[in-house]
Design a protein around this motif. Structure first.
Motif, PDB file in Angstrom:
ATOM      1  N   ALA A  13      -7.580  16.213   3.422  1.00 15.58           N
ATOM      2  CA  ALA A  13      -8.208  15.678   3.216  1.00 15.58           C
ATOM      3  C   ALA A  13      -8.282  13.757   3.587  1.00 15.58           C
ATOM      4  CB  ALA A  13      -8.401  15.133   1.017  1.00 15.58           C
ATOM      5  N   LEU A  14      -7.239  13.509   4.678  1.00 12.23           N
ATOM      6  CA  LEU A  14      -7.004  12.522   4.719  1.00 12.23           C
ATOM      7  C   LEU A  14      -7.586  12.355   6.547  1.00 12.23           C
ATOM      8  CD1 LEU A  14      -5.302   9.501   4.431  1.00 12.23           C
ATOM      9  CD2 LEU A  14      -3.272  10.836   5.714  1.00 12.23           C
ATOM     10  N   ALA A  15      -7.762  13.678   6.634  1.00 14.66           N
ATOM     11  CA  ALA A  15      -8.258  13.822   7.720  1.00 14.66           C
ATOM     12  C   ALA A  15      -9.516  13.829   7.518  1.00 14.66           C
ATOM     13  CB  ALA A  15      -8.084  14.887   8.961  1.00 14.66           C
ATOM     14  N   ARG A  44     -16.919  16.214   0.192  1.00 15.91           N
ATOM     15  CA  ARG A  44     -16.786  18.229  -0.667  1.00 15.91           C
ATOM     16  C   ARG A  44     -17.005  18.967   0.861  1.00 15.91           C
ATOM     17  NH1 ARG A  44     -18.940  17.091  -6.381  1.00 15.91           N
ATOM     18  NH2 ARG A  44     -17.067  15.359  -7.295  1.00 15.91           N
ATOM     19  N   ALA A  45     -18.032  19.414   1.132  1.00 15.20           N
ATOM     20  CA  ALA A  45     -18.047  20.462   2.395  1.00 15.20           C
ATOM     21  C   ALA A  45     -17.250  19.700   3.149  1.00 15.20           C
ATOM     22  CB  ALA A  45     -19.657  19.784   2.402  1.00 15.20           C
ATOM     23  N   ALA A  46     -17.060  19.305   3.864  1.00 15.08           N
ATOM     24  CA  ALA A  46     -16.190  18.306   5.183  1.00 15.08           C
ATOM     25  C   ALA A  46     -14.691  19.376   4.573  1.00 15.08           C
ATOM     26  CB  ALA A  46     -16.642  17.593   5.454  1.00 15.08           C
ATOM     27  N   VAL A  50     -13.270  22.022   6.589  1.00 13.46           N
ATOM     28  CA  VAL A  50     -11.447  22.183   7.457  1.00 13.46           C
ATOM     29  C   VAL A  50     -10.545  22.869   6.894  1.00 13.46           C
ATOM     30  CG1 VAL A  50      -9.880  20.183   7.778  1.00 13.46           C
ATOM     31  CG2 VAL A  50     -11.958  19.661   7.949  1.00 13.46           C
ATOM     32  N   GLU A  51     -10.542  23.033   5.159  1.00  7.98           N
ATOM     33  CA  GLU A  51      -9.690  24.407   4.952  1.00  7.98           C
ATOM     34  C   GLU A  51     -10.343  25.437   5.353  1.00  7.98           C
ATOM     35  OE1 GLU A  51      -9.824  23.752   0.317  1.00  7.98           O
ATOM     36  OE2 GLU A  51      -8.135  21.873   0.246  1.00  7.98           O
ATOM     37  N   ASP A  59     -17.684  19.160  11.555  1.00  9.73           N
ATOM     38  CA  ASP A  59     -18.967  18.899  12.088  1.00  9.73           C
ATOM     39  C   ASP A  59     -20.051  19.201  11.494  1.00  9.73           C
ATOM     40  OD1 ASP A  59     -17.688  17.082  14.336  1.00  9.73           O
ATOM     41  OD2 ASP A  59     -16.858  19.168  15.432  1.00  9.73           O
ATOM     42  N   ALA A  60     -20.019  20.474  10.266  1.00  5.24           N
ATOM     43  CA  ALA A  60     -20.865  20.837   9.824  1.00  5.24           C
ATOM     44  C   ALA A  60     -21.209  20.114   8.372  1.00  5.24           C
ATOM     45  CB  ALA A  60     -20.298  22.909   8.880  1.00  5.24           C
TER      46      ALA A  60
END
Length: 114
Positions: A13-15, A44-46, A50-51, A59-60
């Motif tokens: 989340a921090l990233a 939320r999507a990011a 990322v996970e 990017d997506a």
């Protein structure tokens, strides 16, 4: 021990919040650049991306912002919208950072035997 078990979702989340802060700052800096298209990250999507797939998930989840009032020069930055999003993201970033600092402090005290 892996980072996931120590910090959970908060490291990712921090990233994501950090990336979003940079993107919003770029939008604000280009508020008067003709033809500049404002972008934002769907948090939320990011985070889910990322996970699942690392930084490619950010990017997506990057989208172009649709302005409420388009300008004549093609610039889609609406300064008030960007400043509000930046401030909200900054608060969320600080909150996540405070949680992580508390977690690190707890781990440090446990290691010292306090």
């Amino acid at each position: 021990m892996s980072d996931d078990s120590l910090f959970g979702v908060h490291g990712a989340a921090l990233a994501v919040r950090s990336q979003r802060m940079g993107m919003l700052a770029s939008n604000i800096a280009n508020a008067s650049t003709p033809g500049y298209k404002a972008k934002d990250i769907d948090f939320r999507a990011a985070l889910a991306g990322v996970e699942a797939q690392g930084n490619a998930g950010i990017d997506a989840a990057t989208l172009y912002r649709v302005p409420l009032q388009p300008s004549q020069d093609g610039n889609t930055v609406e300064l008030a919208t960007e400043q509000t999003a930046f401030a909200e993201n900054a608060v969320a970033y600080q909150t996540t950072l405070a949680f992580l600092n508390g977690r690190i402090s707890t781990i440090t005290r446990a290691l010292r035997g306090e």
